[in-house]
Design an enzyme around this catalytic site. Structure first.
Site, PDB file in Angstrom:
ATOM      1  N   HIS A 111       0.832  -1.193   0.000  1.00 31.41           N
ATOM      2  CA  HIS A 111       0.000   0.000   0.000  1.00 31.41           C
ATOM      3  C   HIS A 111       0.874   1.253   0.000  1.00 31.41           C
ATOM      4  O   HIS A 111       1.574   1.547   0.973  1.00 31.41           O
ATOM      5  CB  HIS A 111      -0.903  -0.012   1.237  1.00 31.41           C
ATOM      6  CG  HIS A 111      -1.868   1.110   1.304  1.00 31.41           C
ATOM      7  ND1 HIS A 111      -1.836   2.067   2.300  1.00 31.41           N
ATOM      8  CD2 HIS A 111      -2.906   1.452   0.497  1.00 31.41           C
ATOM      9  CE1 HIS A 111      -2.816   2.927   2.114  1.00 31.41           C
ATOM     10  NE2 HIS A 111      -3.486   2.585   1.029  1.00 31.41           N
ATOM     11  N   HIS A 127      -0.599  10.440  -2.536  1.00 30.25           N
ATOM     12  CA  HIS A 127      -1.855   9.981  -1.952  1.00 30.25           C
ATOM     13  C   HIS A 127      -2.982  10.959  -2.238  1.00 30.25           C
ATOM     14  O   HIS A 127      -4.119  10.556  -2.502  1.00 30.25           O
ATOM     15  CB  HIS A 127      -1.690   9.806  -0.438  1.00 30.25           C
ATOM     16  CG  HIS A 127      -2.970   9.531   0.278  1.00 30.25           C
ATOM     17  ND1 HIS A 127      -3.832   8.533  -0.116  1.00 30.25           N
ATOM     18  CD2 HIS A 127      -3.533  10.117   1.365  1.00 30.25           C
ATOM     19  CE1 HIS A 127      -4.878   8.523   0.693  1.00 30.25           C
ATOM     20  NE2 HIS A 127      -4.728   9.472   1.596  1.00 30.25           N
TER      21      HIS A 127
END
Length: 751
Positions: A427, A469
């Protein structure tokens, strides 16, 4: 079980590169035949002094060492020649890092004999047997040198920055250097035989010479064509010695492709460049070419490195190329042979002789800043060596200068294990250990045996895709410390929520590349802050390149799971991402369902669009609460709860392949913070024909269910393995984790 190290990385086109055999043309499975294994290691003390006058009077003090030193320092090796009898000619560079501080360093070749440490023992020491000093008694060098008025005219690190060497059949040496850059021809005794050969401007339409900032012929006010120390760090030679293949370490100044490194062909018999050139593409624009070796006609292995060392290192890799094979952009196709940061060491070589050294363990790392020696030995194995930049580098023991270190890599057969119960997706990379969305985080995720890495994608002002992100980058970069961008701070409404900060869409790619990544949650992950300020924001193309040139621990291609962030918002700005994503994927041979790619989004409309643009797998992400913003913007009342009901899942299956579910959708938490009973979401998704990937699994107590926490300290690691196993037992097919090593352990523990 993932039974093979991430070092199980051998080129598909060169399945047995170590021995020089070629693979079948057109092979596409990319499964390696062997895993590089550490077989031999030897070191020379950093403080070893060879005979000669004192050196290092002007060297920069570091790691407790201050010059001058009572003899000639050997600051590692930049190039070597195999004599075939257990000895080597080894060549240091110009000494102490630059022209000004290396005038007392004598340019030399040393005859060395490593007494290898192996699985059976051995001292692991490097013996220095003979010395050959480079000199110009016949005045072949037409410009003044430090020892101009002496009879021998011994050459120093102020005169040339020698970096690469090959030996001719007649025993003479050709040496590549960086101050010109020049090619030097010396006899077996180090005597210069002819005037140094300058670098012709071999670019299309070019004329004259390419010059570095240190070139003695650079006129006042003339702009150099190369950056400092970006000349001939690497050079290969044909077996008959007729042709040399010098490689520029860095990009040509002003090149619109700063990842391009030129490989040139030089005819040693005619003493001229042939005009043939090739473009080698580095993994990122800051990477350097450290060495090259011709394994057989047209086939080279190339050493590519970054400029970091120790735990900061990201790229220390050996790639294989074929001069006859280029991609659609004209770059040489390259295949990974060895990731030097992840080498199998089953015999534990070095563990006793270098106790506590960073990277010396069952999994061995060669994490030196300047990895600059690459040889294929006559038995097919690879020899790797370092320039230790004495006294500056301290990769093994912080505060202690690195020794000169040589390793020899053999190979063992790969035996991929059975498929694990669940796919592990790094991730944002291994973001539990490195700042997220950096090549360092992605590289570590691959080393930790992730099956995929996940880049979140946002566009720049000029439409390029980068890995962040969020488009607001105040918390993940050092932008707030950059006064030149202070006026970019602004307030915007993104997906209905007001945010204040700095946004990628207000920066060009060139501007963003000047920023450096920082840890997003420093209070929770204070160890990651040690890497703040080191790494640039990677482009999507760089991430794709990294993945397709990497392998998982089972020897399979490393997958990517890109998430397109805020598509409705960016469409409103004229920065649609879908077409660009597909363009980058297809340019890198990723456009089929069989390719290891899954595109993700929290919205629905862009996934439907992508379903018509590409055949790669798609994943509908579903949050624990709320609704896809494209539905909100269109006045559609459906929520994520509706989408994950049986009817909604059947509709998702009409355009997607995977449900990326928030953990609470699968197993909600009770009021006391413990896990409750699994819902029907996993079973319903499977019934609709969807895989289920859960997010996000993190090791820190603050993110874990109460029963898996280790203490009241929110930053301390708890039992992530236990939590993951609970979700896998509930039927989850894959998972996103900030800690891929722990996720892999949880999945493999069940096999």
């Amino acid at each position: 079980m993932r039974t093979v190290s991430a070092a199980a990385l051998a080129a598909a086109v060169f399945l047995t590169t170590f021995t020089g055999a070629a693979a079948h043309e057109g092979r596409t499975d990319h499964r390696p035949a062997s895993v590089p294994v550490l077989e031999q290691r030897a070191t020379l003390s950093a403080d070893h002094l060879a005979e000669g006058p004192p050196s290092g009077a002007d060297a920069t003090p570091a790691n407790g060492r201050t010059g001058p030193f009572d003899g000639q320092v050997i600051p590692g090796f930049s190039a070597m020649v195999d004599n075939g009898d257990g000895t080597f000619w080894a060549m240091p560079d110009n000494g102490f890092g630059n022209r000004q501080n290396s005038g007392d360093f004598l340019l030399r070749l040393y005859l060395i004999a490593p007494q290898w440490e192996t699985a059976e023992g051995g001292s692991g020491e490097i013996e220095v047997l003979e010395t050959v000093s480079l000199r110009d008694p016949h005045h072949r060098v037409p410009f003044p040198v430090v020892n101009e008025v002496t009879e021998e005219r011994l050459l120093t690190g102020n005169d040339f920055d020698i970096e690469s060497v090959v030996r001719q059949p007649d025993g003479t040496f050709w040496i590549g250097e960086e101050f010109g850059p020049f090619l030097l021809h010396v006899d077996a005794d180090g005597v210069v035989l002819e005037e140094p050969v300058p670098l012709a401007d071999v670019r299309e339409g070019g004329s004259g010479e390419l010059r570095s900032p240190q070139n003695p012929y650079l006129a006042a006010g003339e702009q150099p064509d190369l950056g400092s120390s970006k000349g001939f760090e690497a050079m290969a030679a044909s077996k008959d010695g007729r042709h040399l293949y010098p490689v520029l370490e860095g990009a040509v100044v002003g090149d619109d492709d700063q990842r391009r490194r030129w490989i040139l062909e030089f005819d040693a018999e005619r003493r001229e460049y042939t005009g043939r050139t090739w473009a080698y593409e580095t993994d990122t624009d800051a990477n350097l070419v450290g060495d090259a070796f011709l394994t057989k006609k047209n086939r080279l292995i190339v050493l590519e490195r970054d400029d970091f060392d120790g735990p900061e290192a990201v790229t220390k890799r050996v790639y294989a190329i074929d001069l006859r094979r280029t991609d659609d952009a004209g770059h040489l196709e390259k295949e990974l042979v060895v990731d030097l940061l992840d080498i199998a060491n089953p015999a534990g070589i070095g563990a006793e002789t270098s106790p506590g050294a960073y990277g010396v363990d069952e999994q061995f790392s060669f994490p030196f800043q300047s990895v600059e020696v690459l040889l294929q030995l006559r038995d097919g194995r690879l020899l790797i060596g370092n320039d230790n930049n004495y006294p500056g580098n301290d990769a093994r023991y912080p505060g202690t200068p690195d020794d000169t270190e040589l390793i020899v890599l053999g190979q063992d057969r790969v035996h991929p294990g059975a498929d694990a119960d669940a796919e592990v997706i790094g991730h944002r990379g291994a973001s539990g250990y490195r700042p997220e969305h950096t090549l360092a985080a992605y590289e570590l995720a691959a080393t930790q045996c992730a099956d995929h890495i996940e880049p979140d994608l946002v566009p720049t002002k000029d439409g390029e895709l980068v890995a962040r992100h969020e488009n607001e980058i105040g918390g993940t970069t050092d932008v707030e410390d950059r006064p030149e961008f202070a006026d970019r701070r602004t307030t915007k409404t993104v997906d209905g929520a007001e945010q204040t900060g700095w946004f990628t869409e207000d920066f060009t790619l060139a501007e963003l590349r000047t920023l450096r990544a920082e840890e997003r949650i420093p209070d929770t992950r204070p160890a990651n802050t040690a890497f703040d300020g080191l790494y640039p924001i990677p482009t999507f193309e760089e991430v794709v390149d990294f993945a397709r040139r990497s392998r998982t621990c089972d020897g399979k291609p490393l997958g990517i799971a890109p998430e397109l962030k805020h598509p409705t918002y960016f469409d409103s700005l004229g920065l649609s991402m879908e077409e660009r994503v597909v363009e980058v994927l297809e340019a890198n041979d990723h456009g089929d369902r069989k390719d290891p790619v899954v595109l993700q989004s929290f919205e629905t409309a862009n996934l439907r669009e992508l379903d018509g643009l590409t055949d790669v797998r798609l994943a509908q992400l579903a949050n624990c609460t709320g609704a896809p913003y494209d539905l909100v913007a269109a006045g559609d009342p459906r929520t994520y709860a509706d989408l994950t009901a049986p009817e909604g899942l059947r509709e998702i299956a009409s355009y997607a392949d995977v449900l990326g579910a928030c953990k609470d959708l699968m197993i909600p938490r009770e009021a006391d913070g413990t896990l409750g009973e699994p819902t029907a979401v996993i079973a319903d998704a499977h019934a609709a024909g969807l895989e289920v990937h859960g997010w996000t699994f993190r090791a820190e107590n603050t993110f874990l269910p109460v029963e898996y926490r280790s203490s009241a300290d929110p930053a301390e690691h708890g039992d992530l393995i236990g939590e993951i196993r609970t979700f896998v037992e509930a039927g989850m097919d894959g998972l996103f984790s900030d800690h891929p090593d722990l996720a892999v352990a949880a999945v493999d523990e069940r096999d």
